[in-house]
Design a protein around this motif. Structure first.
Motif, PDB file in Angstrom:
ATOM      1  N   MET A 124      -1.217 -11.118 -20.871  1.00  0.00           N
ATOM      2  CA  MET A 124      -1.713 -10.229 -19.599  1.00  0.00           C
ATOM      3  C   MET A 124      -0.353 -10.096 -18.739  1.00  0.00           C
ATOM      4  O   MET A 124      -0.092  -9.171 -17.989  1.00  0.00           O
ATOM      5  N   GLU A 125       0.033 -11.570 -18.489  1.00  0.00           N
ATOM      6  CA  GLU A 125       1.224 -11.689 -17.462  1.00  0.00           C
ATOM      7  C   GLU A 125       2.382 -10.727 -17.882  1.00  0.00           C
ATOM      8  O   GLU A 125       2.923 -10.080 -16.950  1.00  0.00           O
ATOM      9  N   GLU A 126       2.614 -10.761 -19.184  1.00  0.00           N
ATOM     10  CA  GLU A 126       3.765 -10.026 -19.736  1.00  0.00           C
ATOM     11  C   GLU A 126       3.514  -8.293 -19.481  1.00  0.00           C
ATOM     12  O   GLU A 126       4.159  -7.768 -18.859  1.00  0.00           O
ATOM     13  N   LYS A 127       2.184  -7.990 -19.779  1.00  0.00           N
ATOM     14  CA  LYS A 127       1.672  -6.654 -19.372  1.00  0.00           C
ATOM     15  C   LYS A 127       1.882  -6.163 -18.026  1.00  0.00           C
ATOM     16  O   LYS A 127       2.243  -5.092 -17.805  1.00  0.00           O
ATOM     17  N   LEU A 128       1.257  -7.272 -16.950  1.00  0.00           N
ATOM     18  CA  LEU A 128       1.318  -7.155 -15.693  1.00  0.00           C
ATOM     19  C   LEU A 128       2.919  -6.944 -15.204  1.00  0.00           C
ATOM     20  O   LEU A 128       3.243  -5.663 -14.427  1.00  0.00           O
ATOM     21  N   THR A 129       3.499  -7.646 -15.544  1.00  0.00           N
ATOM     22  CA  THR A 129       5.002  -7.666 -15.456  1.00  0.00           C
ATOM     23  C   THR A 129       5.436  -6.366 -15.739  1.00  0.00           C
ATOM     24  O   THR A 129       6.161  -5.498 -15.044  1.00  0.00           O
ATOM     25  N   GLU A 130       5.223  -5.820 -17.052  1.00  0.00           N
ATOM     26  CA  GLU A 130       5.737  -4.613 -17.497  1.00  0.00           C
ATOM     27  C   GLU A 130       5.319  -3.522 -16.767  1.00  0.00           C
ATOM     28  O   GLU A 130       5.937  -2.597 -16.534  1.00  0.00           O
ATOM     29  N   ILE A 131       3.796  -3.470 -16.432  1.00  0.00           N
ATOM     30  CA  ILE A 131       3.460  -2.256 -15.552  1.00  0.00           C
ATOM     31  C   ILE A 131       4.060  -2.350 -14.188  1.00  0.00           C
ATOM     32  O   ILE A 131       4.207  -1.136 -13.644  1.00  0.00           O
ATOM     33  N   GLY A 132       4.699  -3.735 -13.725  1.00  0.00           N
ATOM     34  CA  GLY A 132       5.184  -3.673 -12.244  1.00  0.00           C
ATOM     35  C   GLY A 132       6.565  -2.943 -12.457  1.00  0.00           C
ATOM     36  O   GLY A 132       6.725  -2.159 -11.544  1.00  0.00           O
ATOM     37  N   LYS A 133       7.297  -3.167 -13.568  1.00  0.00           N
ATOM     38  CA  LYS A 133       8.398  -2.610 -13.629  1.00  0.00           C
ATOM     39  C   LYS A 133       8.241  -1.040 -13.900  1.00  0.00           C
ATOM     40  O   LYS A 133       9.155  -0.299 -13.327  1.00  0.00           O
ATOM     41  N   LEU A 134       7.221  -0.590 -14.699  1.00  0.00           N
ATOM     42  CA  LEU A 134       6.927   0.717 -14.842  1.00  0.00           C
ATOM     43  C   LEU A 134       6.740   1.540 -13.567  1.00  0.00           C
ATOM     44  O   LEU A 134       7.156   2.419 -13.138  1.00  0.00           O
ATOM     45  N   GLN A 135       6.094   0.603 -12.701  1.00  0.00           N
ATOM     46  CA  GLN A 135       5.573   1.233 -11.524  1.00  0.00           C
ATOM     47  C   GLN A 135       6.887   1.410 -10.433  1.00  0.00           C
ATOM     48  O   GLN A 135       6.841   2.457  -9.966  1.00  0.00           O
ATOM     49  N   GLU A 136       7.552   0.372 -10.579  1.00  0.00           N
ATOM     50  CA  GLU A 136       8.992   0.529  -9.786  1.00  0.00           C
ATOM     51  C   GLU A 136       9.782   1.688 -10.326  1.00  0.00           C
ATOM     52  O   GLU A 136      10.428   2.333  -9.549  1.00  0.00           O
ATOM     53  N   GLU A 137       9.581   1.769 -11.747  1.00  0.00           N
ATOM     54  CA  GLU A 137      10.520   2.950 -12.184  1.00  0.00           C
ATOM     55  C   GLU A 137      10.172   4.149 -11.826  1.00  0.00           C
ATOM     56  O   GLU A 137      10.789   5.111 -11.513  1.00  0.00           O
ATOM     57  N   LEU A 138       8.732   4.185 -11.918  1.00  0.00           N
ATOM     58  CA  LEU A 138       8.220   5.535 -11.254  1.00  0.00           C
ATOM     59  C   LEU A 138       8.365   6.125  -9.818  1.00  0.00           C
ATOM     60  O   LEU A 138       8.604   6.840  -9.730  1.00  0.00           O
ATOM     61  N   LYS A 139       8.240   5.010  -9.106  1.00  0.00           N
ATOM     62  CA  LYS A 139       8.464   5.078  -7.539  1.00  0.00           C
ATOM     63  C   LYS A 139      10.101   5.479  -7.535  1.00  0.00           C
ATOM     64  O   LYS A 139      10.499   6.600  -6.661  1.00  0.00           O
ATOM     65  N   THR A 140      10.933   4.982  -8.387  1.00  0.00           N
ATOM     66  CA  THR A 140      12.547   5.396  -8.157  1.00  0.00           C
ATOM     67  C   THR A 140      12.596   6.773  -8.841  1.00  0.00           C
ATOM     68  O   THR A 140      13.285   7.379  -8.172  1.00  0.00           O
ATOM     69  N   ASP A 141      11.852   7.025  -9.851  1.00  0.00           N
ATOM     70  CA  ASP A 141      12.085   8.554 -10.508  1.00  0.00           C
ATOM     71  C   ASP A 141      11.479   9.415  -9.597  1.00  0.00           C
ATOM     72  O   ASP A 141      11.946  10.561  -9.325  1.00  0.00           O
ATOM     73  N   SER A 142      10.166   9.198  -8.882  1.00  0.00           N
ATOM     74  CA  SER A 142       9.794  10.228  -7.912  1.00  0.00           C
ATOM     75  C   SER A 142      10.377  10.394  -6.887  1.00  0.00           C
ATOM     76  O   SER A 142      10.469  11.603  -6.144  1.00  0.00           O
ATOM     77  N   ARG A 143      11.602   9.472  -6.426  1.00  0.00           N
ATOM     78  CA  ARG A 143      12.415   9.903  -5.198  1.00  0.00           C
ATOM     79  C   ARG A 143      13.587  10.650  -5.584  1.00  0.00           C
ATOM     80  O   ARG A 143      13.884  11.318  -5.931  1.00  0.00           O
TER      81      ARG A 143
END
Length: 143
Positions: A124-143
């Motif tokens: 779960m920690e790995e998945k949460l970390t992965e989700i966090g990274k994906l969210q960061e990428e989404l934020k970066t991509d949406s800008r």
């Protein structure tokens, strides 16, 4: 004549001697009869005492038999209680073994579940970390 007087005197002496002997025999007979009565009385007393002691002996024998029988009954009860106790102890030992076995199995299961939980937590920690990274990428991509 002289002879006749002499005979008469001798007869008189013989007669008095016989009377004395008779008196002594009579006295002796009375003494023996008294002794015989005393012995008969003594014998009767002994017979009564013997009878009494025989009755006492039989009473004691009866009491002894009763005591032996009571002891046998008590020994039987003790044996039964002892057997019941041994049986209870054996059942207790068997139950304790079974509980120990169940405890060991539960500890093994707990260990297994703890290991699985750690694996799930890590995953779960790995998945949460992965989700966090994906969210960061989404934020970066949406800008």
């Amino acid at each position: 004549r002289h002879n006749s007087r002499h005979n008469s005197r001798r007869n008189s002496i013989d007669e008095s001697h016989l009377k004395e002997e008779h008196r002594q025999l009579f006295t002796q007979r009375n003494r023996l009869n008294s002794e015989l009565k005393r012995l008969e009385t003594s014998l009767q007393k002994m017979a009564v005492e013997l009878n009494d002691s025989e009755q006492a002996r039989q009473e004691l024998e009866t009491q002894l038999e009763a005591a032996k029988s009571e002891i046998k009954e008590k020994e039987k009860v003790i044996d039964e209680k002892e057997n019941a106790l041994i049986e209870a102890l054996e059942k207790g030992d068997a139950a304790e073994k079974q509980l120990q076995q169940e405890k060991t199995e539960l500890e093994g299961r707990l260990e297994e579940l703890t290991k699985q939980k750690k694996e799930v937590d890590t995953s779960m920690e790995e998945k949460l970390t992965e989700i966090g990274k994906l969210q960061e990428e989404l934020k970066t991509d949406s800008r």
